[in-house]
Motif scaffolding. Structure first.
Motif, PDB file in Angstrom:
ATOM      1  N   ASP A  89      -6.149 -32.523 -27.340  1.00  0.00           N
ATOM      2  CA  ASP A  89      -7.604 -32.447 -27.243  1.00  0.00           C
ATOM      3  C   ASP A  89      -8.228 -33.829 -27.101  1.00  0.00           C
ATOM      4  OD1 ASP A  89      -7.500 -29.862 -29.726  1.00  0.00           O
ATOM      5  OD2 ASP A  89      -7.819 -29.602 -27.562  1.00  0.00           O
ATOM      6  N   THR A  90      -7.422 -34.862 -27.230  1.00  0.00           N
ATOM      7  CA  THR A  90      -7.929 -36.226 -27.090  1.00  0.00           C
ATOM      8  C   THR A  90      -8.506 -36.437 -25.698  1.00  0.00           C
ATOM      9  OG1 THR A  90      -6.377 -37.143 -28.707  1.00  0.00           O
ATOM     10  CG2 THR A  90      -7.268 -38.663 -27.064  1.00  0.00           C
ATOM     11  N   ALA A  91      -9.763 -36.884 -25.659  1.00  0.00           N
ATOM     12  CA  ALA A  91     -10.459 -37.063 -24.384  1.00  0.00           C
ATOM     13  C   ALA A  91     -11.855 -37.610 -24.654  1.00  0.00           C
ATOM     14  CB  ALA A  91     -10.571 -35.736 -23.641  1.00  0.00           C
ATOM     15  N   VAL A  92     -12.501 -38.008 -23.598  1.00  0.00           N
ATOM     16  CA  VAL A  92     -13.940 -38.273 -23.662  1.00  0.00           C
ATOM     17  C   VAL A  92     -14.643 -36.952 -23.372  1.00  0.00           C
ATOM     18  CG1 VAL A  92     -15.881 -39.550 -22.705  1.00  0.00           C
ATOM     19  CG2 VAL A  92     -13.647 -40.668 -22.935  1.00  0.00           C
ATOM     20  N   ARG A 106     -23.327 -39.657 -21.407  1.00  0.00           N
ATOM     21  CA  ARG A 106     -22.414 -40.767 -21.201  1.00  0.00           C
ATOM     22  C   ARG A 106     -21.041 -40.511 -21.798  1.00  0.00           C
ATOM     23  NH1 ARG A 106     -25.929 -46.379 -21.930  1.00  0.00           N
ATOM     24  NH2 ARG A 106     -27.399 -45.961 -20.236  1.00  0.00           N
ATOM     25  N   GLY A 107     -20.942 -39.526 -22.642  1.00  0.00           N
ATOM     26  CA  GLY A 107     -19.656 -39.169 -23.218  1.00  0.00           C
ATOM     27  C   GLY A 107     -19.453 -39.701 -24.616  1.00  0.00           C
ATOM     28  N   THR A 108     -18.623 -38.999 -25.364  1.00  0.00           N
ATOM     29  CA  THR A 108     -18.239 -39.428 -26.702  1.00  0.00           C
ATOM     30  C   THR A 108     -16.735 -39.221 -26.846  1.00  0.00           C
ATOM     31  OG1 THR A 108     -18.707 -39.181 -29.076  1.00  0.00           O
ATOM     32  CG2 THR A 108     -18.759 -37.165 -27.758  1.00  0.00           C
ATOM     33  N   LEU A 109     -16.059 -40.212 -27.380  1.00  0.00           N
ATOM     34  CA  LEU A 109     -14.603 -40.189 -27.442  1.00  0.00           C
ATOM     35  C   LEU A 109     -14.115 -39.421 -28.657  1.00  0.00           C
ATOM     36  CD1 LEU A 109     -11.828 -41.137 -26.396  1.00  0.00           C
ATOM     37  CD2 LEU A 109     -12.166 -43.232 -27.750  1.00  0.00           C
ATOM     38  N   VAL A 110     -13.206 -38.503 -28.410  1.00  0.00           N
ATOM     39  CA  VAL A 110     -12.521 -37.779 -29.481  1.00  0.00           C
ATOM     40  C   VAL A 110     -11.042 -38.136 -29.407  1.00  0.00           C
ATOM     41  CG1 VAL A 110     -11.829 -35.514 -30.347  1.00  0.00           C
ATOM     42  CG2 VAL A 110     -14.162 -35.874 -29.515  1.00  0.00           C
ATOM     43  N   THR A 111     -10.516 -38.641 -30.497  1.00  0.00           N
ATOM     44  CA  THR A 111      -9.112 -39.010 -30.561  1.00  0.00           C
ATOM     45  C   THR A 111      -8.452 -38.232 -31.690  1.00  0.00           C
ATOM     46  OG1 THR A 111      -9.615 -41.251 -29.795  1.00  0.00           O
ATOM     47  CG2 THR A 111      -7.455 -40.888 -30.789  1.00  0.00           C
ATOM     48  N   VAL A 112      -7.404 -37.502 -31.346  1.00  0.00           N
ATOM     49  CA  VAL A 112      -6.684 -36.706 -32.336  1.00  0.00           C
ATOM     50  C   VAL A 112      -5.295 -37.298 -32.505  1.00  0.00           C
ATOM     51  CG1 VAL A 112      -5.942 -34.410 -33.019  1.00  0.00           C
ATOM     52  CG2 VAL A 112      -7.972 -34.680 -31.576  1.00  0.00           C
ATOM     53  N   SER A 113      -4.997 -37.765 -33.691  1.00  0.00           N
ATOM     54  CA  SER A 113      -3.700 -38.374 -33.955  1.00  0.00           C
ATOM     55  C   SER A 113      -2.718 -37.332 -34.480  1.00  0.00           C
ATOM     56  CB  SER A 113      -3.842 -39.499 -34.973  1.00  0.00           C
ATOM     57  OG  SER A 113      -4.310 -38.991 -36.205  1.00  0.00           O
ATOM     58  N   SER A 114      -1.471 -37.540 -34.131  1.00  0.00           N
ATOM     59  CA  SER A 114      -0.430 -36.579 -34.555  1.00  0.00           C
ATOM     60  C   SER A 114       0.135 -36.944 -35.922  1.00  0.00           C
ATOM     61  CB  SER A 114       0.689 -36.540 -33.523  1.00  0.00           C
ATOM     62  OG  SER A 114       1.222 -37.823 -33.339  1.00  0.00           O
TER      63      SER A 114
END
Length: 114
Positions: A89-92, A106-114
């Motif tokens: 699901d990691t994406a802008v 403009r987008g917002t960053l979502v980062t999902v770590s394993s």
């Protein structure tokens, strides 16, 4: 034109939750769709979820059962509640408005770590 401002992105561990918000301002049509798209590195932008002014929703198969889109018409705000997040699901994430015209945030960053 309609301006869109997203918020709520961030870093979260797999299995976690986030809620994205998008506030619209400007010449908002009474009938419109609002939605969320996302773009991961090296991939095309894809639809995540969309909701009409009448409340009809559609979801990408990859997020069904995990993400919920809803809106507050009075606040001109659309939300994306994300649970059970996965690294993929990691994406802008971009907010999208579709009325007489089409607008993008403009987008917002979502980062999902394993």
């Amino acid at each position: 034109q309609v301006q869109l401002v997203e918020s709520g992105g961030g870093l979260v561990q797999a299995g976690g939750s986030l809620r994205l918000s998008c506030v619209a301002s400007g010449n908002i049509d009474s009938i419109n769709d609002m939605g969320w798209f996302r773009q991961a590195p090296g991939k095309q932008r894809e639809l995540v979820a969309r909701i009409s002014s009448g409340g009809t929703t559609i979801y990408a198969d990859t997020v069904k059962g995990r993400f919920i889109i809803f809106r507050d018409i009075g606040k001109n705000t659309v939300y994306l509640q994300m649970i059970g997040l996965k690294p993929e699901d990691t994406a802008v994430y971009y907010c999208n408005y579709r009325g007489l015209f089409v607008s993008w945030g403009r987008g917002t960053l979502v980062t999902v770590s394993s």
